[in-house]
Design a protein around this motif. Structure first.
Motif, PDB file in Angstrom:
ATOM      1  N   PHE A   1     -36.367  -2.509 151.526  1.00 18.34           N
ATOM      2  CA  PHE A   1     -37.256  -1.913 150.533  1.00 18.34           C
ATOM      3  C   PHE A   1     -38.721  -2.217 150.861  1.00 18.34           C
ATOM      4  CE2 PHE A   1     -39.748  -2.412 146.652  1.00 18.34           C
ATOM      5  CZ  PHE A   1     -39.498  -1.232 145.982  1.00 18.34           C
ATOM      6  N   LEU A   2     -39.007  -3.469 151.169  1.00 17.75           N
ATOM      7  CA  LEU A   2     -40.389  -3.871 151.441  1.00 17.75           C
ATOM      8  C   LEU A   2     -40.914  -3.262 152.742  1.00 17.75           C
ATOM      9  CD1 LEU A   2     -40.153  -7.619 150.351  1.00 17.75           C
ATOM     10  CD2 LEU A   2     -41.257  -5.744 149.118  1.00 17.75           C
TER      11      LEU A   2
ATOM     12  N   LEU B   1     -39.797   7.348 149.723  1.00 13.56           N
ATOM     13  CA  LEU B   1     -38.751   7.073 148.731  1.00 13.56           C
ATOM     14  C   LEU B   1     -37.418   7.682 149.173  1.00 13.56           C
ATOM     15  CD1 LEU B   1     -40.039   7.510 145.050  1.00 13.56           C
ATOM     16  CD2 LEU B   1     -39.201   5.453 146.159  1.00 13.56           C
ATOM     17  N   LYS B   2     -37.491   8.917 149.664  1.00 13.47           N
ATOM     18  CA  LYS B   2     -36.276   9.596 150.129  1.00 13.47           C
ATOM     19  C   LYS B   2     -35.686   8.865 151.330  1.00 13.47           C
ATOM     20  CE  LYS B   2     -34.477  14.126 151.488  1.00 13.47           C
ATOM     21  NZ  LYS B   2     -34.790  15.556 151.740  1.00 13.47           N
TER      22      LYS B   2
ATOM     23  N   LYS C   1     -30.883   4.837 145.152  1.00 12.24           N
ATOM     24  CA  LYS C   1     -30.964   5.653 143.952  1.00 12.24           C
ATOM     25  C   LYS C   1     -32.178   5.215 143.134  1.00 12.24           C
ATOM     26  CE  LYS C   1     -28.222   7.093 139.923  1.00 12.24           C
ATOM     27  NZ  LYS C   1     -26.942   6.918 139.204  1.00 12.24           N
ATOM     28  N   TRP C   2     -32.999   6.191 142.694  1.00 12.86           N
ATOM     29  CA  TRP C   2     -34.205   5.823 141.949  1.00 12.86           C
ATOM     30  C   TRP C   2     -34.495   6.824 140.838  1.00 12.86           C
ATOM     31  CZ3 TRP C   2     -38.108   9.445 141.940  1.00 12.86           C
ATOM     32  CH2 TRP C   2     -38.099  10.391 142.975  1.00 12.86           C
ATOM     33  N   GLN C   3     -35.329   6.407 139.909  1.00 11.03           N
ATOM     34  CA  GLN C   3     -35.739   7.250 138.790  1.00 11.03           C
ATOM     35  C   GLN C   3     -37.142   6.824 138.369  1.00 11.03           C
ATOM     36  OE1 GLN C   3     -32.971   7.434 135.502  1.00 11.03           O
ATOM     37  NE2 GLN C   3     -34.595   7.830 134.021  1.00 11.03           N
ATOM     38  N   GLU C   4     -38.055   7.793 138.215  1.00  8.18           N
ATOM     39  CA  GLU C   4     -39.411   7.429 137.802  1.00  8.18           C
ATOM     40  C   GLU C   4     -39.442   7.152 136.297  1.00  8.18           C
ATOM     41  OE1 GLU C   4     -44.091   8.626 138.389  1.00  8.18           O
ATOM     42  OE2 GLU C   4     -42.538  10.045 139.033  1.00  8.18           O
ATOM     43  N   GLU C   5     -40.208   6.097 135.923  1.00  9.69           N
ATOM     44  CA  GLU C   5     -40.312   5.665 134.522  1.00  9.69           C
ATOM     45  C   GLU C   5     -41.773   5.575 134.071  1.00  9.69           C
ATOM     46  OE1 GLU C   5     -37.931   5.368 132.555  1.00  9.69           O
ATOM     47  OE2 GLU C   5     -36.091   4.756 133.605  1.00  9.69           O
ATOM     48  N   SER C   6     -42.675   6.275 134.771  1.00 14.53           N
ATOM     49  CA  SER C   6     -44.106   6.149 134.470  1.00 14.53           C
ATOM     50  C   SER C   6     -44.458   6.572 133.051  1.00 14.53           C
ATOM     51  CB  SER C   6     -44.919   6.963 135.472  1.00 14.53           C
ATOM     52  OG  SER C   6     -44.688   6.525 136.788  1.00 14.53           O
TER      53      SER C   6
ATOM     54  N   ARG D   1     -37.527   2.943 138.686  1.00 13.42           N
ATOM     55  CA  ARG D   1     -36.341   2.109 138.548  1.00 13.42           C
ATOM     56  C   ARG D   1     -35.414   2.410 139.722  1.00 13.42           C
ATOM     57  NH1 ARG D   1     -32.101   2.889 134.705  1.00 13.42           N
ATOM     58  NH2 ARG D   1     -33.397   4.460 133.693  1.00 13.42           N
ATOM     59  N   PHE D   2     -34.915   1.347 140.369  1.00 17.76           N
ATOM     60  CA  PHE D   2     -34.071   1.498 141.563  1.00 17.76           C
ATOM     61  C   PHE D   2     -32.726   0.805 141.361  1.00 17.76           C
ATOM     62  CE2 PHE D   2     -38.441   1.640 143.068  1.00 17.76           C
ATOM     63  CZ  PHE D   2     -38.435   2.636 144.022  1.00 17.76           C
ATOM     64  N   GLU D   3     -31.734   1.285 142.115  1.00 15.09           N
ATOM     65  CA  GLU D   3     -30.471   0.568 142.268  1.00 15.09           C
ATOM     66  C   GLU D   3     -30.404   0.065 143.699  1.00 15.09           C
ATOM     67  OE1 GLU D   3     -26.993   2.712 141.186  1.00 15.09           O
ATOM     68  OE2 GLU D   3     -27.412   2.644 139.028  1.00 15.09           O
ATOM     69  N   PHE D   4     -30.430  -1.260 143.870  1.00 18.60           N
ATOM     70  CA  PHE D   4     -30.324  -1.872 145.191  1.00 18.60           C
ATOM     71  C   PHE D   4     -28.866  -2.201 145.482  1.00 18.60           C
ATOM     72  CE2 PHE D   4     -34.524  -3.979 146.535  1.00 18.60           C
ATOM     73  CZ  PHE D   4     -35.259  -2.903 146.082  1.00 18.60           C
ATOM     74  N   PRO D   5     -28.365  -1.926 146.644  1.00 11.25           N
ATOM     75  CA  PRO D   5     -27.045  -2.466 147.007  1.00 11.25           C
ATOM     76  C   PRO D   5     -27.148  -3.980 147.121  1.00 11.25           C
ATOM     77  CG  PRO D   5     -28.090  -1.466 148.917  1.00 11.25           C
ATOM     78  CD  PRO D   5     -28.969  -1.150 147.744  1.00 11.25           C
TER      79      PRO D   5
END
Length: 517
Positions: free
Chosen positions: A452-453, A495-496, A501-506, A439-443
């Motif tokens: 991102f791509l 990713l870094k 801002k991101w969070q893994e949700e696997s 899960r990401f937060e995009f500006p």
């Protein structure tokens, strides 16, 4: 000739009687003279010299015009009938008006309401002391029940629209309107059963025969349009429930007799156009109109697409009893109604870099939504929303996408796609062994998606992508990637480098239940 003369006299007598009733209606014992608000922002947007005003019936004690007709009817009842109590059927606003009127006059009120009525209206009616009975799925079901109760319990039936006293009470809106602005060129009036339109039309046309009276109906509840086409009231097979305040299957007989004489035109509007009008009302007044309350502005917007301009236009903001939970739906649909967003189904090659090439083909247009789920090795089907500047730009963009080798289908007018499919793009990935979910937060800034791509999308296969622009500073994105075990270190380095801002949700149970094998 004698028959025609008799008919003319009858119509004249009917109009005179309504005028007398309207002028003598005692509505100000309980209602206010609602303000007429100039809408400078809306007028500026419409341009062409048009000036728009909203008659603010949302400001009434029950946030709807219905109080006027209900109180007028109860005031004219003999004491013997008042003592036995009254009963009515209503989708909500008539119920609230009648409940308050009954409370004011010390009359017992029983209200039959469809089970689909928003909670806010049911709770308000009960709070005003009425006996609420939830019956049936439509107004017609509740109406049948109210007729039975009136007969069995010897109560007086107070019809929400098809009653001369109720029509006269609603007509007092027109009396105020002419006093507030006697130079109006057209008045737009929402139509459910027709009480407000009939009352206002019969008053306005006698004092200002030149003024245009335009009824506005929800496209999926257009009982007046159906009656005019057939020449008499007729039942619709079904009605839409989004604009619940006008969800009426059959126009009233009394109301139709008046409307067919004094209404100049009827405009129907879509759900998306109503949502756009709700947004505009809020931006102009900071009031959240209910769908039926925003009908008149939706009608004005449609009228001005073909009118000559330089007109003073008034719409009746008939109510503001919005079910709070409906706001999610309104927010999703309003920009479609404003022709500021288009949605497409686009087939792209299932290969690295195809997402980026697709985004580049959109040029500088802002992507509002992006739904994708990996389903095979050959091609990918994407549900995408894009900000546009109108219908012509939407058509041109669809053509451009097809010319550049993609298969694009315009779904902007597809109700199934907008209501359901956009939330159902997905399913388990048939090759999910190496899939990781984040899960990401995009500006919310130009180029955010392309960055991102460029950082991730050309190196790892994207298996899932969901994004929806909600107008906030940051957009919420859900994305899946195929990441082999020996590539994990490199993937997290990228990713870094991305800087979002991101969070893994696997391991998220929702992902495992619906999107993972």
């Amino acid at each position: 000739m004698a028959t025609l003369k008799t008919l003319e006299v009858s119509q004249a007598e009917m109009a005179t009687e309504y005028l007398k009733k309207i002028l003598l209606a005692p509505v100000y014992d309980i209602a206010i003279e609602s303000p007429l608000t100039p809408c400078d922002k809306i007028s500026a947007r419409l341009g062409n010299g048009n000036q728009v005003f909203l008659k603010r019936e949302d400001q009434q004690p029950v946030h709807s015009f219905k109080l006027r007709g209900a109180y007028t009817k109860l005031s004219n009842l003999p004491a013997s009938q008042r003592d036995k109590g009254v009963v009515a059927a209503s989708a909500g606003n008539h119920a609230q008006g009648l409940a308050l009127a009954a409370h004011k006059l010390g009359v017992t009120a029983t209200i039959c309401m469809p089970i689909t009525t928003p909670d806010i209206k049911v709770d308000n009616v009960r709070r005003l002391g009425a006996d609420v009975r939830l019956i049936g799925k439509s107004f017609n079901d509740a109406q049948s029940a109210s007729i039975d109760i009136a007969s069995n319990e010897h109560k007086t039936l107070v019809h929400p629209f098809d009653d001369p006293d109720v029509i006269a009470g609603q007509g007092t809106v027109a009396k105020e309107l002419l006093q507030q602005n006697h130079q109006l060129d057209a008045v737009f009036i929402p139509v459910g059963g027709g009480g407000l339109l009939a009352g206002m039309a019969v008053y306005l046309k006698q004092l200002r025969p030149d003024i245009k009276i335009i009824g506005v109906e929800a496209e999926d509840s257009a009982c007046l349009k159906a009656a005019l086409e057939k020449g008499e009231p007729t039942d619709l097979e079904q009605v839409g429930l989004f604009a619940d305040g006008v969800a009426v299957k059959r126009i009233g007989q009394h109301t139709f007799d008046v409307i067919k004489q004094y209404c100049d035109d009827v405009i129907t509007v879509t759900t998306d156009e109503i949502c756009a009008a709700i947004k505009e009302v809020f931006e102009q007044t900071r009031v959240i109109a209910e769908p039926a309350g925003a009908l008149s502005l939706a009608g004005i917007n449609k009228y001005c697409q073909t009118s000559q301009g330089n007109e003073q236009l008034a719409g009746i903001l008939s109510g503001a009893n919005m079910n709070f939970h409906s706001l999610r739906y309104v927010s999703e649909r309003c920009e479609l109604g404003e022709q500021k967003e288009a949605v497409f189904a686009v087939t792209i090659p299932e290969e690295k870099g195809s997402f980026k090439r697709f985004c580049q083909s959109l040029g500088s247009k802002v992507i509002t939504e992006f739904n994708y789920r990996f389903v095979g090795k050959e091609q990918a089907d994407v549900f995408v929303g894009v900000k546009i500047g109108g219908t012509q730009e939407r058509k041109a963009l669809c053509q451009k996408l097809n010319e550049q080798g993609f298969v694009a289908i315009d779904l902007t007018d597809n109700e199934l796609a907008k209501l359901h499919v956009r939330y159902m793009v997905g399913g388990p990935n048939p090759n999910s062994a190496q899939e990781r979910l984040f899960r990401f937060e995009f500006p919310e800034a130009p180029g955010a998606l392309e960055t991102f791509l460029e950082t991730l999308g050309e190196l790892w296969n994207i298996t899932l992508f969901h994004y929806r622009n909600h107008g906030a500073a940051y957009g919420q994105v859900l994305a899946g990637f195929e990441v082999d075990n020996d590539e994990q270190l490199a993937f997290f380095r990228h990713l870094k480098a991305l800087g979002y801002k991101w969070q893994e949700e696997s391991q998220n149970p929702a992902f495992k239940a619906f999107l993972s094998k």
